[in-house]
Write an enzyme that holds these catalytic residues in place. Structure first.
Site, mmCIF file in Angstrom:
data_model
loop_
_atom_site.group_PDB
_atom_site.id
_atom_site.type_symbol
_atom_site.label_atom_id
_atom_site.label_comp_id
_atom_site.label_asym_id
_atom_site.label_seq_id
_atom_site.Cartn_x
_atom_site.Cartn_y
_atom_site.Cartn_z
ATOM 1 N N HIS A 109 0.854 -1.182 0.000
ATOM 2 C CA HIS A 109 0.000 0.000 0.000
ATOM 3 C C HIS A 109 0.888 1.229 0.000
ATOM 4 O O HIS A 109 2.020 1.196 0.504
ATOM 5 C CB HIS A 109 -0.919 0.004 1.235
ATOM 6 C CG HIS A 109 -1.993 1.036 1.185
ATOM 7 N ND1 HIS A 109 -1.797 2.329 1.616
ATOM 8 C CD2 HIS A 109 -3.274 0.965 0.741
ATOM 9 C CE1 HIS A 109 -2.920 3.007 1.439
ATOM 10 N NE2 HIS A 109 -3.821 2.214 0.909
ATOM 11 N N ASP A 123 -7.977 -4.667 -0.248
ATOM 12 C CA ASP A 123 -8.413 -5.174 -1.550
ATOM 13 C C ASP A 123 -8.105 -6.664 -1.711
ATOM 14 O O ASP A 123 -8.745 -7.344 -2.512
ATOM 15 C CB ASP A 123 -7.733 -4.401 -2.679
ATOM 16 C CG ASP A 123 -8.180 -2.951 -2.730
ATOM 17 O OD1 ASP A 123 -9.393 -2.714 -2.611
ATOM 18 O OD2 ASP A 123 -7.328 -2.064 -2.877
#
Length: 452
Positions: free
Chosen positions: A329, A388
């Site tokens: 991320h 996700d």
């Protein structure tokens, strides 16, 4: 001009664009340009202040920055604490939406009133579904939603461009209430006209939560289990807001700063969210997992699984881009708090759906991927599973079509966008205008007759 000739013209045009638009890499360093508005160490360039949410990925200890388990705070409250409180017991979407919009946790009476207002706004104009959503349906439901949002401006009975906070709040709450319908009906129209399946349009029940209504609208029989709705509710809460610097929220701020109306602002945010680098990331995770399943039969064969992940990183497998999707991320390094909070919901749903084997595959990849990436890549910080990585798996267990994965993200994030739009309008009366360094060379103008 024939179609082939037009295509050939565009190919020549590409060559021209590349000949003039490629910028020397060294110039970015020479002028201190923060590409992606981020430093080389990944820190975002500070462009504003906010009281809506906070993201923590590192802490200063003895004068040094130390990466830590990620934290996400909404209006001063730790998201993990909130999800633990209502998880598997009650629905939290409306409760957290109130918190983000008004800055405080509602009591029972305030929550009841808030839900009543959302219920009052929970309808589309007469014939809107037929005339706008069902006309020219698209596989890209995000485009359908964007078109619908812009068209809703024409149906607004008040001054669309009125930037007073009561009017903007009314528009935002209406869109929060309408988004599940725009997404669900957009898919239903596509499913009927493009996939030749049965047509069904189910109206929402104002007595139900947002998660319950969404499942009710996208399923032919309107049926769902309590656990299914609770897991979806948790996913919506965890996707609702993520600081002012993410691409779609920053877009909200930028367009709001220009003095644009709410519908235009939200349409811009939708267009930003739909990119595969932002809201569409979980679809790439699902495609990658399908590829892994084709090549790995024993999900507990960790050596074989690690070897195949290494091939993916080496650009020798899957899409040859060298990415293990769902890992890493821009901000978090040690862990993504949303993934940590969500994992218990994922595991519980997997048990109900008899998908424990699939869940095991995800868990093994979550453990192995950081090792593979660390061995293969030079990285300045750790890598961990982001939200996700699991959200697509959950949506697949819920039977939600992939075309609705990113629209579901929008159903949640419209709350955060709304809060940031209101904060921008209240605090900043200045258009956002960053600078770009021009490196073009000046040329002497030639008349048309003298050009070769």
């Amino acid at each position: 001009m024939k179609a082939k000739e037009v295509l050939e013209y565009m190919e020549k045009g590409e060559k021209l664009c590349r000949s003039v638009d490629v910028v020397n890499e060294k110039l970015y360093d020479e002028f201190g340009v923060k590409r992606g508005l981020r430093d080389l160490d990944g820190h975002g360039v500070l462009t504003g202040v906010t009281n809506i949410s906070k993201i923590v990925s590192s802490k200063i200890i003895d004068g040094k920055e130390v990466h830590c388990d990620g934290e996400l705070w909404y209006r001063g409250y730790n998201v993990i604490d909130m999800v633990k409180d209502f998880g598997f017991k009650r629905f939290g979407f409306e409760e957290v939406a109130y918190l983000l919009l008004f800055g405080k946790l509602p009591n029972k009476d305030q929550l009841k009133e808030f839900r009543a207002v959302l219920g009052k706004l929970n309808h589309l104009p007469t014939n809107f579904t037929r005339d706008v959503i069902m006309k020219a349906p698209s596989k890209d439901i995000m485009n359908t939603m964007t078109k619908s949002v812009l068209t809703l401006a024409s149906y607004d009975d008040y001054d669309v461009s009125d930037l007073s906070i009561p009017n903007v709040l009314r528009q935002c709450m209406a869109l929060i209430s309408e988004f599940p319908m725009l997404a669900a009906y957009g898919y239903c129209a596509y499913n009927h006209y493009e996939k030749d399946e049965s047509m069904y349009i189910h109206r929402p029940d104002i007595k139900l939560s947002t998660a319950e209504n969404f499942l009710r609208m996208v399923r032919p029989d309107k049926q769902y289990t309590e656990l299914e709705a609770q897991v979806l509710d948790a996913a919506l809460v965890l996707h609702m807001e993520h600081g002012g610097g993410n691409n779609s929220t920053f877009t909200t701020r930028v367009v709001s700063s220009a003095g644009s109306d709410t519908y235009s602002v939200v349409a811009a945010a939708l267009s930003s969210l739909k990119g595969p680098k932002h809201g569409g990331a979980n679809i790439k995770v699902m495609e990658m997992m399908e590829d892994i399943r084709k090549h790995i039969s024993d999900y507990n064969d960790l050596d074989a699984l690690k070897d195949y992940l290494a091939k993916i990183v080496d650009k020798k497998a899957f899409d040859n881009r060298g990415l293990i999707y769902g890992m890493g991320h821009a901000i978090y390094s040690v862990s993504d708090p949303r993934a940590r909070a969500f994992k218990k919901f994922v595991e519980t749903l997997a048990v109900e759906k008899n998908m424990e084997k699939e869940y095991e595959l995800y868990s093994n990849i979550e453990k192995l991927a950081p090792e593979v990436i660390a061995e293969k890549r030079r990285i300045y910080k750790g890598v961990s599973a982001n939200v996700d990585f699991y959200s697509g798996f959950v949506y697949s267990m819920l039977g939600i079509p992939t075309e609705l994965y990113t629209p579901l993200f929008a159903v949640a994030r419209i709350v955060g966008w709304s809060a940031h739009r209101i904060e921008e309008l209240i605090n900043v009366d200045k258009i956002i205008r960053p600078a770009y360094m021009s490196v073009m060379k000046e040329k002497k103008y030639k008349t048309l007759e003298k050009r070769k």
